[in-house]
Motif scaffolding. Structure first.
Motif, PDB file in Angstrom:
ATOM      1  N   LEU A  76     -10.845  -2.442  -7.096  1.00 16.16           N
ATOM      2  CA  LEU A  76      -9.544  -2.508  -6.440  1.00 16.16           C
ATOM      3  C   LEU A  76      -9.632  -3.404  -5.200  1.00 16.16           C
ATOM      4  O   LEU A  76     -10.531  -3.231  -4.372  1.00 16.16           O
ATOM      5  N   LEU A 119      -4.929  -0.721   0.061  1.00 14.37           N
ATOM      6  CA  LEU A 119      -4.810  -1.700  -1.010  1.00 14.37           C
ATOM      7  C   LEU A 119      -4.184  -2.980  -0.484  1.00 14.37           C
ATOM      8  O   LEU A 119      -3.289  -2.949   0.353  1.00 14.37           O
ATOM      9  N   HIS A 160       0.826  -1.203   0.000  1.00 18.52           N
ATOM     10  CA  HIS A 160       0.000   0.000   0.000  1.00 18.52           C
ATOM     11  C   HIS A 160       0.863   1.256   0.000  1.00 18.52           C
ATOM     12  O   HIS A 160       0.581   2.217  -0.722  1.00 18.52           O
TER      13      HIS A 160
END
Length: 288
Positions: free
Chosen positions: A283, A258, A35
């Motif tokens: 995502l 993420l 991330h």
């Protein structure tokens, strides 16, 4: 996230003369290396590894100008020889250390970054969070270079090389979300370096029980959470703007980060010439 990035930048600054282990530095920041690298590249406009290289050569330039021997400077910053250091130095400054020592420059300095983000919410983010069981992406894959803006001609060539009957065949196989024909980007460089290679798959989503023909490529995805961003307007401009806004506005404002996995674009509707489109950007995420 902004505080974590600034802490990481400070720690990198303290270790410029060492081998910077980003994974080790990130471990104490309450987030993940994946991330951090993706957010840093989106916000700074350069990969984290490139920032480290530029900062290291910026600081090293001061030592060169001060008159330290090239061998001692090379060793100080982890290079095995003056030649290797010289190549790295030239790649950043455009000139070698000998010229800089003689003339005092020119130097291309990289200032230490400080992330100060004002989240104004000026980009409309039509978003939903969905939990998905394990599913499978099937289709035709190719290795292509990453291009940040505009149409990627390598992806375009891959898609147009497929006969119309193949598009129809894939569409008929789709039986789960994300819906319809999909644009899948997998194995992407965590630093999101432009020009680096990724796997692009033109295909559809199917459930785990669906048999897959031998002539189709497959990406198996575990159960997990997905953030889905809906975009409308100029294509691919609206989609690329939404992707950028996830980093600058959505992730800093929401308790998600993420996780490793592909990004998926589902084209829900489009004009005949594909100049405008309605899309969903999927995502893979997890709680921060």
């Amino acid at each position: 996230m902004i505080a974590a990035l600034n802490q990481l930048i400070d720690q990198i600054e303290d270790r410029l003369a060492d081998d910077v282990d980003v994974a080790e530095l990130v471990a104490g920041l309450g987030t993940t290396e994946y991330h951090v690298r993706r957010m840093f590249s989106s916000l700074a406009g350069m990969p984290l590894s490139e920032y480290v290289r530029r900062r290291r050569m910026t600081v090293a330039a001061a030592d060169v100008v001060a008159g330290d021997t090239l061998l001692s400077v090379a060793a100080r910053y982890g290079y095995g020889s003056a030649e290797a250091f010289g190549r790295a130095f030239r790649s950043v400054h455009g000139v070698g250390p000998a010229e800089v020592r003689r003339d005092g420059g020119p130097l291309r300095s990289q200032s230490q970054l400080r992330v100060r983000l004002t989240v104004e919410g000026n980009t409309s983010m039509d978003t939903r969070i969905t939990e998905r069981p394990a599913f499978r992406l099937i289709g035709h894959a190719a290795r292509v270079p990453l291009i940040h803006e505009g149409i990627n001609p390598h992806i375009q060539a891959h898609i147009t090389s497929l006969p119309a009957t193949e598009h129809a065949r894939l569409t008929a196989l789709s039986n789960t979300e994300p819906p319809g024909l999909l644009q899948v980007s997998a194995d992407v460089d965590p630093d999101y370096t432009e020009g680096s290679e990724l796997t692009y798959l033109h295909g559809v989503a199917v459930d785990e029980a669906t048999p897959v023909a031998d002539d189709l490529d497959t990406i198996d995805l575990p159960a997990g959470t997905w953030a889905v961003f809906r975009t409308e307007g100029e294509h691919p401009g609206a989609l690329q703007s939404a992707w950028a806004a996830t980093a600058t506005e959505w992730f800093p404002s929401n308790p998600w980060q993420l996780r490793p996995g592909p990004s998926i674009v589902a084209v829900l509707d489009r004009s005949d010439d594909f100049s405008t489109a309605t899309c969903e950007l999927w995502l893979p995420v997890e709680r921060a």
